[in-house]
Design a protein around this motif. Structure first.
Motif, mmCIF file in Angstrom:
data_model
loop_
_atom_site.group_PDB
_atom_site.id
_atom_site.type_symbol
_atom_site.label_atom_id
_atom_site.label_comp_id
_atom_site.label_asym_id
_atom_site.label_seq_id
_atom_site.Cartn_x
_atom_site.Cartn_y
_atom_site.Cartn_z
ATOM 1 N N GLY A 45 0.872 -1.107 -0.070
ATOM 2 C CA GLY A 45 0.069 0.026 -0.203
ATOM 3 C C GLY A 45 0.739 1.369 -0.003
ATOM 4 O O GLY A 45 0.535 2.068 -0.904
ATOM 5 N N MET A 46 1.967 1.241 0.824
ATOM 6 C CA MET A 46 2.845 2.463 0.895
ATOM 7 C C MET A 46 3.632 2.610 -0.530
ATOM 8 O O MET A 46 3.789 3.742 -0.636
ATOM 9 C CB MET A 46 3.701 2.558 2.172
ATOM 10 N N GLY A 47 3.906 1.575 -1.239
ATOM 11 C CA GLY A 47 4.560 1.521 -2.276
ATOM 12 C C GLY A 47 3.635 2.274 -3.317
ATOM 13 O O GLY A 47 4.145 3.120 -4.113
ATOM 14 N N SER A 68 8.521 4.849 6.058
ATOM 15 C CA SER A 68 7.523 3.607 6.547
ATOM 16 C C SER A 68 7.791 2.207 5.929
ATOM 17 O O SER A 68 7.811 1.264 6.795
ATOM 18 C CB SER A 68 6.018 3.963 6.273
ATOM 19 N N ILE A 69 8.242 2.316 4.665
ATOM 20 C CA ILE A 69 8.280 1.061 3.709
ATOM 21 C C ILE A 69 9.628 0.535 4.678
ATOM 22 O O ILE A 69 9.739 -0.696 4.595
ATOM 23 C CB ILE A 69 8.495 1.228 2.413
ATOM 24 N N PHE A 70 10.590 1.486 4.863
ATOM 25 C CA PHE A 70 11.839 0.850 5.629
ATOM 26 C C PHE A 70 11.421 0.150 6.657
ATOM 27 O O PHE A 70 12.000 -0.979 6.860
ATOM 28 C CB PHE A 70 12.766 2.099 5.517
ATOM 29 N N LEU B 8 -6.323 6.183 -4.776
ATOM 30 C CA LEU B 8 -7.476 5.534 -4.188
ATOM 31 C C LEU B 8 -7.122 4.101 -3.869
ATOM 32 O O LEU B 8 -7.507 3.639 -2.600
ATOM 33 C CB LEU B 8 -8.674 5.399 -4.946
ATOM 34 N N VAL B 9 -6.549 3.451 -4.707
ATOM 35 C CA VAL B 9 -6.179 1.929 -4.239
ATOM 36 C C VAL B 9 -5.207 1.924 -3.203
ATOM 37 O O VAL B 9 -5.195 1.038 -2.297
ATOM 38 C CB VAL B 9 -5.410 1.054 -5.738
ATOM 39 N N ALA B 10 -3.975 2.670 -3.126
ATOM 40 C CA ALA B 10 -3.203 2.928 -2.131
ATOM 41 C C ALA B 10 -3.873 3.034 -0.707
ATOM 42 O O ALA B 10 -3.577 2.461 0.530
ATOM 43 C CB ALA B 10 -2.016 3.980 -2.224
ATOM 44 N N GLY B 11 -4.809 3.847 -0.688
ATOM 45 C CA GLY B 11 -5.861 4.205 0.355
ATOM 46 C C GLY B 11 -6.467 2.883 0.950
ATOM 47 O O GLY B 11 -6.404 2.544 2.122
ATOM 48 N N ALA B 12 -7.139 1.896 0.009
ATOM 49 C CA ALA B 12 -7.845 1.152 0.302
ATOM 50 C C ALA B 12 -6.952 -0.059 0.799
ATOM 51 O O ALA B 12 -7.300 -0.948 1.819
ATOM 52 C CB ALA B 12 -8.344 0.474 -0.932
#
Lengths: 85, 85
Positions: A45-47, A68-70, B8-12
């Motif tokens: 998600g963070m990517g 955050s990814i790290f 939107l996808v990242a948030g989901a």
């Protein structure tokens, strides 16, 4: 204006949320109760957030998500290394 | 256009990240290795995201954050109830 500031603070706070979990896992070496899927899904998600930040060229979004990814990759590594614990 | 869709996808995806941890804690009744501060900080951060969503009147942002806040409060409750485990 105020909305953007709230958004920035919100992003900073949620980005820092994983830190106590990383510290706890590192100190205790016990990760049995932690689901590996939470950091894995967060990295994905963070990517995507990072990609979004790069597209809209938003430096705070890029910086917060790299951090955050790290942290989450570090947590995944501990979950694998301390699996026995 | 594509940036908004990625956002939107990242948030989901990030909103759903807590689900495996909630399921694992609920099934195992063991929460010893989980830091209570991660869900607590996430509730604060997502509360701010929710406020941001309400100000800019963005329905997906509001819905995703209400869902995540609910999941994280449930995790905090389990961390307190199953403290002995």
């Amino acid at each position: 204006m105020i909305a953007t500031q709230i958004g920035l603070v919100a992003g900073a706070v949620t980005s820092c949320a994983v830190i106590p979990q990383v510290v706890k896992a590192y100190r205790s070496k016990h990760v049995c109760d932690i689901s590996i899927w939470q950091p894995v899904i967060l990295v994905v998600g963070m990517g995507l957030w990072l990609l979004y930040g790069l597209i809209i060229n938003d430096v705070p979004l890029i910086a917060a998500n790299i951090f955050s990814i790290f942290c989450n990759i570090f947590l995944i590594a501990m979950k694998i290394i301390y699996r026995e614990g």
